[in-house]
Design a protein around this motif. Structure first.
Motif, mmCIF file in Angstrom:
data_model
loop_
_atom_site.group_PDB
_atom_site.id
_atom_site.type_symbol
_atom_site.label_atom_id
_atom_site.label_comp_id
_atom_site.label_asym_id
_atom_site.label_seq_id
_atom_site.Cartn_x
_atom_site.Cartn_y
_atom_site.Cartn_z
ATOM 1 N N GLY A 1 0.814 -1.210 0.000
ATOM 2 C CA GLY A 1 0.000 0.000 0.000
ATOM 3 C C GLY A 1 0.841 1.251 0.000
ATOM 4 O O GLY A 1 1.781 1.396 -0.794
ATOM 5 N N SER A 2 0.552 2.161 0.903
ATOM 6 C CA SER A 2 1.260 3.443 0.961
ATOM 7 C C SER A 2 2.546 3.372 1.780
ATOM 8 O O SER A 2 3.190 4.392 1.991
ATOM 9 N N GLY A 3 2.903 2.171 2.240
ATOM 10 C CA GLY A 3 4.159 2.011 2.965
ATOM 11 C C GLY A 3 4.058 2.219 4.460
ATOM 12 O O GLY A 3 5.054 2.542 5.110
ATOM 13 N N ALA A 4 2.889 1.976 5.031
ATOM 14 C CA ALA A 4 2.707 2.182 6.473
ATOM 15 C C ALA A 4 3.622 1.298 7.315
ATOM 16 O O ALA A 4 3.983 1.656 8.434
ATOM 17 N N ASN A 5 4.008 0.148 6.770
ATOM 18 C CA ASN A 5 4.880 -0.764 7.519
ATOM 19 C C ASN A 5 6.358 -0.383 7.441
ATOM 20 O O ASN A 5 7.163 -0.887 8.231
ATOM 21 N N PHE A 6 6.724 0.457 6.507
ATOM 22 C CA PHE A 6 8.146 0.701 6.242
ATOM 23 C C PHE A 6 8.913 1.221 7.453
ATOM 24 O O PHE A 6 10.007 0.697 7.759
ATOM 25 N N PRO A 7 8.428 2.229 8.183
ATOM 26 C CA PRO A 7 9.212 2.712 9.328
ATOM 27 C C PRO A 7 9.455 1.634 10.381
ATOM 28 O O PRO A 7 10.535 1.571 10.976
ATOM 29 N N LEU B 1 9.559 -1.678 9.833
ATOM 30 C CA LEU B 1 10.504 -2.654 9.281
ATOM 31 C C LEU B 1 11.922 -2.111 9.276
ATOM 32 O O LEU B 1 12.883 -2.826 9.621
ATOM 33 N N LEU B 2 12.078 -0.859 8.887
ATOM 34 C CA LEU B 2 13.414 -0.276 8.800
ATOM 35 C C LEU B 2 14.065 -0.143 10.178
ATOM 36 O O LEU B 2 15.291 -0.270 10.297
ATOM 37 N N LYS B 3 13.279 0.073 11.176
ATOM 38 C CA LYS B 3 13.817 0.108 12.539
ATOM 39 C C LYS B 3 14.397 -1.242 12.919
ATOM 40 O O LYS B 3 15.398 -1.327 13.644
ATOM 41 N N ALA B 4 13.785 -2.326 12.413
ATOM 42 C CA ALA B 4 14.236 -3.679 12.746
ATOM 43 C C ALA B 4 15.457 -4.108 11.949
ATOM 44 O O ALA B 4 16.331 -4.805 12.468
ATOM 45 N N ILE B 5 15.548 -3.703 10.678
ATOM 46 C CA ILE B 5 16.627 -4.220 9.813
ATOM 47 C C ILE B 5 17.791 -3.251 9.657
ATOM 48 O O ILE B 5 18.851 -3.637 9.163
ATOM 49 N N ARG C 1 2.063 6.742 -3.500
ATOM 50 C CA ARG C 1 2.030 7.200 -2.111
ATOM 51 C C ARG C 1 3.215 6.644 -1.329
ATOM 52 O O ARG C 1 3.849 7.340 -0.539
ATOM 53 N N ALA C 2 3.503 5.357 -1.571
ATOM 54 C CA ALA C 2 4.649 4.731 -0.907
ATOM 55 C C ALA C 2 5.951 5.393 -1.337
ATOM 56 O O ALA C 2 6.858 5.602 -0.518
ATOM 57 N N ARG C 3 6.040 5.733 -2.619
ATOM 58 C CA ARG C 3 7.254 6.377 -3.139
ATOM 59 C C ARG C 3 7.477 7.727 -2.465
ATOM 60 O O ARG C 3 8.613 8.088 -2.118
ATOM 61 N N ASN C 4 6.404 8.464 -2.248
ATOM 62 C CA ASN C 4 6.518 9.746 -1.551
ATOM 63 C C ASN C 4 6.975 9.540 -0.112
ATOM 64 O O ASN C 4 7.789 10.316 0.409
ATOM 65 N N ARG C 5 6.475 8.490 0.521
ATOM 66 C CA ARG C 5 6.880 8.209 1.900
ATOM 67 C C ARG C 5 8.368 7.874 1.958
ATOM 68 O O ARG C 5 9.085 8.326 2.861
ATOM 69 N N VAL C 6 8.826 7.082 1.007
ATOM 70 C CA VAL C 6 10.246 6.710 0.956
ATOM 71 C C VAL C 6 11.108 7.945 0.714
ATOM 72 O O VAL C 6 12.141 8.146 1.365
#
Length: 213
Positions: free
Chosen positions: A56-62, A64-68, A86-91
């Motif tokens: 989706g819009s990348g809600a999980n990314f922050p 996941l990135l904290k973990a890896i 939307r995900a691209r903007n979040r990134v």
């Protein structure tokens, strides 16, 4: 009605501009906490590669990135180009150089050879081929690799009027009664060693994590 691929794209093209705002409305129901929980149970470490199916819009990314960490990699996969934008903007706003976005149908997507884990939040329970997807993921992951799911399900103990209200509330995401028989957590239980299974919202939500032996 079960949507075909083009209908899914059209549905999420309509909802994409409001998607993140809608997610805030679900916070009182513990949605973000379940995202955090499933990532924790994936047992990720710095340097891991994790695939976020139906990102989706990348809600999980922050989370996941904290973990890896900066040495790891997140691969976000989604069918909707509007949601990926939307995900691209979040990134871009996060300044994350280790997030890769892929426009693909999760029913046919092949995970990277170096993937350590896969997660899917509120997505696989709306994919008709979910069982084949889980089988393919379980086969592709290395020993110790994990699949984590968070999603909604038809609650067994709710009155009918409340079930219908829940369907109406989630209609912007394409939810209908026709998906009630889709049970991806059972496929995880069949294909992997079950590590975690919890229901929440009195049986309307679930969290499931399996490990490949």
């Amino acid at each position: 009605m079960i949507m075909n691929r083009e209908e899914v794209r059209e549905q999420y093209a309509r909802v994409a501009p409001f998607y993140d705002g809608l997610l805030w409305l679900y916070r009182p129901f513990g949605v973000r906490r379940r995202r955090v929980d499933v990532v924790r149970h994936l047992s990720l470490a710095p340097g891991c590669t994790v695939v976020d199916l139906g990102c989706g819009s990348g809600a999980n990314f922050p989370i996941l990135l904290k973990a890896i960490g900066s040495s790891g990699r997140v691969v976000g996969v989604d069918l909707s180009p509007d949601m990926l934008e939307r995900a691209r903007n979040r990134v871009r706003n996060g300044g994350w150089a280790n997030v890769e976005l892929v426009e693909a149908d999760v029913a046919h997507y092949e995970i990277p050879a170096d993937a350590d884990a896969v997660m899917a939040t509120f997505s696989l329970e709306m994919v008709p081929e979910y069982d084949a997807v889980i089988r393919r993921l379980a086969a592709a992951l290395p020993a110790g690799g994990r699949i984590g799911l968070v999603g909604i399900k038809e609650p067994e103990r709710w009155p009918e009027w409340l079930i219908q209200f829940g369907i109406w509330l989630n209609r912007p995401f394409g939810v209908t009664r026709d998906y009630a028989s889709f049970r991806p957590w059972e496929s995880v239980m069949d294909q992997m060693r079950l590590d975690q299974y919890h229901e929440w919202l009195a049986g309307a939500g679930y969290l499931c994590v399996g490990e490949k032996l």
